[in-house]
Write a protein that holds these residues in place. Structure first.
Motif: not given
Length: 284
Positions: A24, A35, A50
């Motif tokens: 991340r 992500s 994400s």
């Protein structure tokens, strides 16, 4: 000599390991996280971490409109969603996070022979879903002296300490707490024995919250209201000519009965809080 053979890990273990291989990274004003992960071979797998801030906030608003408890669960899923949404623990008086459809049940206490009952935790039930949660509320255990409790129509709890005169407001679902000034000056002219009875459940202690997040209390059903906000140095006294009763909130305004007259509490930046006769008296 017996030969040894190696076995490969099961396929489902490989899939779980693949899901955990996620890196991340923070980025600017777009999504709160990005992500970067290898595509998963699992059918239907989605990298929800994400999700951009915009969609995450829309989902959070929908969840919060139903129940603040579900909103807390939503934020607990991952740190990305928590960074996108407002923290319900910051302000106990924030109306967005007030408990809705939650009722307080009798406390659970431990009873032992020869010892006074000891508070363990409080219970709350959702009147719509019948879900129950429990929470330990600091102050009700009696370790800092006897504490009196009032519940507002917004679902908040207002606690008053007999030993220190301290007042604090608790949101029982989020755990947020707001401290208010001691009620010492508010009790001037009254005998404390007429305010604080021997048993906490005998105290006629009412509390409500106005539209501008001011807490209004009436102790013992006397001729005086107290108005304060977090950060105030003292309570503002609001006097009535007669004994105050039927303390309630309608459309964010505090109403009460002064004798047989319906009164409404007016709060404005231009003048101190005051009681005036209501335009549309209640019929009893």
């Amino acid at each position: 000599m017996a030969s040894t053979s190696s076995t490969s890990p099961p396929e489902n273990v490989n899939k779980r390991h693949l899901r955990r291989r996620t890196k991340r990274a923070r980025i600017g004003d777009g999504p709160c996280t990005a992500s970067v992960a290898e595509p998963s071979t699992a059918p239907g797998w989605r990298d929800w971490g994400s999700l951009a801030c915009g969609p995450a906030m829309l989902i959070a608003d929908r969840v919060l409109s139903a129940d603040v408890a579900d909103y807390i669960r939503f934020r607990a899923v991952c740190s990305a969603w928590r960074r996108c949404t407002a923290d319900p623990h910051d302000d106990a008086l924030d109306r967005r996070f007030h408990p809705r459809s939650w009722a307080m049940l009798p406390d659970i206490v431990r009873r032992r022979r020869g010892a006074p009952p000891r508070y363990q935790y409080s219970r709350f039930a959702n009147v719509s879903t019948a879900e129950q949660i429990r929470m330990t509320i600091r102050g009700l255990d009696g370790r800092d002296g006897r504490t009196y409790l009032a519940r507002t129509s917004q679902g908040l709890l207002v606690l008053l300490s007999k030993n220190t005169d301290d007042v604090w407001v608790v949101n029982p679902i989020t755990g947020a707490c707001a401290h208010l000034p001691p009620v010492t000056t508010l009790l001037d002219g009254y005998s404390r024995d007429l305010i604080f009875f021997r048993r906490p459940e005998e105290v006629h202690f009412s509390a409500e919250l106005t539209n501008d997040s001011a807490v209004v209390i009436n102790i013992g059903g006397h001729k005086r209201l107290g108005v304060a906000k977090p950060g105030d140095e003292h309570w503002t006294k609001v006097e009535s000519e007669r004994r105050i009763s039927s303390f309630l909130v309608l459309a964010g305004r505090v109403y009460c009965m002064s004798g047989k007259t319906a009164m409404v509490l007016e709060t404005s930046p231009d003048h101190s809080p005051r009681l005036v006769e209501a335009d549309h008296p209640f019929s009893y």
